[in-house]
Design a protein around this motif. Sequence first.
Motif, PDB file in Angstrom:
ATOM      1  N   GLY A 145       0.786  -1.225   0.000  1.00  0.00           N
ATOM      2  CA  GLY A 145       0.000   0.000   0.000  1.00  0.00           C
ATOM      3  C   GLY A 145       0.813   1.267   0.000  1.00  0.00           C
ATOM      4  O   GLY A 145       0.374   2.293  -0.517  1.00  0.00           O
ATOM      5  N   ALA A 146       1.996   1.255   0.621  1.00  0.00           N
ATOM      6  CA  ALA A 146       2.869   2.431   0.643  1.00  0.00           C
ATOM      7  C   ALA A 146       4.292   1.969   0.935  1.00  0.00           C
ATOM      8  O   ALA A 146       4.505   0.913   1.530  1.00  0.00           O
ATOM      9  N   ARG A 147       5.254   2.794   0.527  1.00  0.00           N
ATOM     10  CA  ARG A 147       6.660   2.480   0.717  1.00  0.00           C
ATOM     11  C   ARG A 147       7.256   3.310   1.856  1.00  0.00           C
ATOM     12  O   ARG A 147       7.029   4.522   1.958  1.00  0.00           O
ATOM     13  N   PHE A 148       8.014   2.633   2.698  1.00  0.00           N
ATOM     14  CA  PHE A 148       8.720   3.234   3.831  1.00  0.00           C
ATOM     15  C   PHE A 148       9.635   4.366   3.364  1.00  0.00           C
ATOM     16  O   PHE A 148      10.283   4.273   2.331  1.00  0.00           O
ATOM     17  N   ASP A 149       9.698   5.423   4.158  1.00  0.00           N
ATOM     18  CA  ASP A 149      10.568   6.558   3.845  1.00  0.00           C
ATOM     19  C   ASP A 149      11.229   7.092   5.113  1.00  0.00           C
ATOM     20  O   ASP A 149      11.196   8.287   5.392  1.00  0.00           O
ATOM     21  N   GLY A 150      11.814   6.190   5.884  1.00  0.00           N
ATOM     22  CA  GLY A 150      12.551   6.591   7.067  1.00  0.00           C
ATOM     23  C   GLY A 150      11.686   6.742   8.300  1.00  0.00           C
ATOM     24  O   GLY A 150      10.453   6.705   8.238  1.00  0.00           O
ATOM     25  N   HIS A 151      12.352   6.901   9.438  1.00  0.00           N
ATOM     26  CA  HIS A 151      11.632   7.073  10.701  1.00  0.00           C
ATOM     27  C   HIS A 151      12.473   7.863  11.685  1.00  0.00           C
ATOM     28  O   HIS A 151      13.705   7.840  11.618  1.00  0.00           O
ATOM     29  N   PRO A 152      11.826   8.552  12.617  1.00  0.00           N
ATOM     30  CA  PRO A 152      12.564   9.224  13.688  1.00  0.00           C
ATOM     31  C   PRO A 152      12.968   8.228  14.772  1.00  0.00           C
ATOM     32  O   PRO A 152      12.754   7.018  14.644  1.00  0.00           O
ATOM     33  N   ASP A 153      13.558   8.750  15.844  1.00  0.00           N
ATOM     34  CA  ASP A 153      13.937   7.895  16.966  1.00  0.00           C
ATOM     35  C   ASP A 153      12.707   7.267  17.605  1.00  0.00           C
ATOM     36  O   ASP A 153      11.609   7.840  17.576  1.00  0.00           O
ATOM     37  N   LEU A 154      12.899   6.089  18.179  1.00  0.00           N
ATOM     38  CA  LEU A 154      11.839   5.429  18.941  1.00  0.00           C
ATOM     39  C   LEU A 154      11.368   6.369  20.046  1.00  0.00           C
ATOM     40  O   LEU A 154      12.172   6.900  20.814  1.00  0.00           O
ATOM     41  N   GLN A 155      10.046   6.565  20.132  1.00  0.00           N
ATOM     42  CA  GLN A 155       9.506   7.509  21.113  1.00  0.00           C
ATOM     43  C   GLN A 155       7.998   7.292  21.264  1.00  0.00           C
ATOM     44  O   GLN A 155       7.347   6.727  20.379  1.00  0.00           O
ATOM     45  N   PRO A 156       7.436   7.732  22.384  1.00  0.00           N
ATOM     46  CA  PRO A 156       5.989   7.620  22.568  1.00  0.00           C
ATOM     47  C   PRO A 156       5.240   8.646  21.738  1.00  0.00           C
ATOM     48  O   PRO A 156       5.760   9.718  21.416  1.00  0.00           O
ATOM     49  N   GLY A 157       4.032   8.291  21.381  1.00  0.00           N
ATOM     50  CA  GLY A 157       3.143   9.188  20.648  1.00  0.00           C
ATOM     51  C   GLY A 157       1.728   8.652  20.745  1.00  0.00           C
ATOM     52  O   GLY A 157       1.433   7.798  21.589  1.00  0.00           O
ATOM     53  N   GLU A 158       0.853   9.158  19.876  1.00  0.00           N
ATOM     54  CA  GLU A 158      -0.530   8.698  19.883  1.00  0.00           C
ATOM     55  C   GLU A 158      -0.984   8.323  18.483  1.00  0.00           C
ATOM     56  O   GLU A 158      -0.776   9.078  17.522  1.00  0.00           O
ATOM     57  N   VAL A 159      -1.600   7.157  18.393  1.00  0.00           N
ATOM     58  CA  VAL A 159      -2.273   6.722  17.177  1.00  0.00           C
ATOM     59  C   VAL A 159      -3.701   7.272  17.211  1.00  0.00           C
ATOM     60  O   VAL A 159      -4.386   7.160  18.231  1.00  0.00           O
ATOM     61  N   VAL A 160      -4.121   7.870  16.114  1.00  0.00           N
ATOM     62  CA  VAL A 160      -5.493   8.358  15.991  1.00  0.00           C
ATOM     63  C   VAL A 160      -6.299   7.297  15.252  1.00  0.00           C
ATOM     64  O   VAL A 160      -6.011   6.983  14.093  1.00  0.00           O
ATOM     65  N   VAL A 161      -7.282   6.717  15.916  1.00  0.00           N
ATOM     66  CA  VAL A 161      -8.106   5.687  15.292  1.00  0.00           C
ATOM     67  C   VAL A 161      -9.198   6.369  14.469  1.00  0.00           C
ATOM     68  O   VAL A 161     -10.045   7.074  15.009  1.00  0.00           O
ATOM     69  N   GLU A 162      -9.165   6.164  13.162  1.00  0.00           N
ATOM     70  CA  GLU A 162     -10.101   6.822  12.252  1.00  0.00           C
ATOM     71  C   GLU A 162     -11.338   5.966  11.947  1.00  0.00           C
ATOM     72  O   GLU A 162     -12.380   6.496  11.581  1.00  0.00           O
ATOM     73  N   ASP A 163     -11.188   4.664  12.044  1.00  0.00           N
ATOM     74  CA  ASP A 163     -12.259   3.754  11.616  1.00  0.00           C
ATOM     75  C   ASP A 163     -12.384   2.636  12.648  1.00  0.00           C
ATOM     76  O   ASP A 163     -11.502   1.788  12.775  1.00  0.00           O
ATOM     77  N   HIS A 164     -13.475   2.650  13.388  1.00  0.00           N
ATOM     78  CA  HIS A 164     -13.726   1.613  14.385  1.00  0.00           C
ATOM     79  C   HIS A 164     -14.555   0.454  13.834  1.00  0.00           C
ATOM     80  O   HIS A 164     -14.910  -0.467  14.576  1.00  0.00           O
ATOM     81  N   GLY A 165     -14.842   0.487  12.542  1.00  0.00           N
ATOM     82  CA  GLY A 165     -15.658  -0.540  11.939  1.00  0.00           C
ATOM     83  C   GLY A 165     -14.865  -1.705  11.368  1.00  0.00           C
ATOM     84  O   GLY A 165     -15.369  -2.433  10.514  1.00  0.00           O
ATOM     85  N   HIS A 166     -13.659  -1.884  11.826  1.00  0.00           N
ATOM     86  CA  HIS A 166     -12.782  -2.963  11.362  1.00  0.00           C
ATOM     87  C   HIS A 166     -12.314  -3.747  12.587  1.00  0.00           C
ATOM     88  O   HIS A 166     -12.062  -3.157  13.642  1.00  0.00           O
ATOM     89  N   PRO A 167     -12.174  -5.079  12.483  1.00  0.00           N
ATOM     90  CA  PRO A 167     -11.776  -5.856  13.666  1.00  0.00           C
ATOM     91  C   PRO A 167     -10.391  -5.518  14.214  1.00  0.00           C
ATOM     92  O   PRO A 167     -10.100  -5.845  15.356  1.00  0.00           O
ATOM     93  N   ALA A 168      -9.538  -4.857  13.428  1.00  0.00           N
ATOM     94  CA  ALA A 168      -8.219  -4.477  13.940  1.00  0.00           C
ATOM     95  C   ALA A 168      -8.262  -3.256  14.838  1.00  0.00           C
ATOM     96  O   ALA A 168      -7.327  -3.016  15.613  1.00  0.00           O
ATOM     97  N   THR A 169      -9.340  -2.491  14.750  1.00  0.00           N
ATOM     98  CA  THR A 169      -9.415  -1.238  15.502  1.00  0.00           C
ATOM     99  C   THR A 169     -10.693  -1.098  16.323  1.00  0.00           C
ATOM    100  O   THR A 169     -10.836  -0.137  17.080  1.00  0.00           O
ATOM    101  N   ALA A 170     -11.599  -2.063  16.207  1.00  0.00           N
ATOM    102  CA  ALA A 170     -12.896  -1.941  16.885  1.00  0.00           C
ATOM    103  C   ALA A 170     -12.764  -1.848  18.399  1.00  0.00           C
ATOM    104  O   ALA A 170     -13.614  -1.255  19.071  1.00  0.00           O
ATOM    105  N   HIS A 171     -11.697  -2.430  18.967  1.00  0.00           N
ATOM    106  CA  HIS A 171     -11.528  -2.481  20.418  1.00  0.00           C
ATOM    107  C   HIS A 171     -10.830  -1.251  20.982  1.00  0.00           C
ATOM    108  O   HIS A 171     -10.704  -1.117  22.206  1.00  0.00           O
TER     109      HIS A 171
END
Length: 220
Positions: A106-132
């Motif tokens: 679906g998309a190609r990796f383009d680097g990453h910053p240092d490992l660190q805490p953050g927040e995932v924004v859940v956009e779609d709760h109608g899928h079994p991967a995010t419903a919980h």
Amino acid sequence: MDHPRVLVFSRTAGYRHTSIADGIEAFRSLGAGHGFSVETTEDPVTLASALPGCRAVVFLSTSGEVLNPAAREALHAHCTAGGGFVGVHAASTTEEDWHWYGELVGARFDGHPDLQPGEVVVEDHGHPATAHLGERWPFTDEWYNFRSSPRSRVRVLASADETGYRGGRMGVDHPLVWCHENTGGRSFYTALGHTPESYAAPDFRRHLLGGLIWAARLDS
């Protein structure tokens, strides 16, 4: 009655994540608890021979050029025939010279910053991967950047809030988790999963399980 088969492939030809072993254990545990068998390999020859009959294949933090021609053919045949694909974390750093694989992930990796805490924004709760999950999911990861947002081609399930960590380069449209059926079968990808600890976390295991259940059609 035979259990549905899932194949976990974790070969690396580039960076190797120490969390791969933890990921394998997590998928085996999920299989034992939810009625599917899990086979694992890092051999493309075994991948090619084992894929027929599998409900889904998981590319678990694979990196670099990890497939031979027969394995490429088998993966293409599996997905175009309706088989499931689950890409975890570094799966987006894999098979850079194979255009079709890029479409599959679906998309190609383009680097990453240092490992660190953050927040995932859940956009779609109608899928079994995010419903919980809640609206916001605190997580510690590498917060992968991608060359472009896949939003126009995929169903985005969750994204990164770049205001909550350092090193984001995609701005307000920074998908992290998505799914699609553009290549025939069902493809699910999550950019999360860098740390060994994440695979022991119940919310992340349920996230992986939901993605796999959807991709492999284990709920049908």
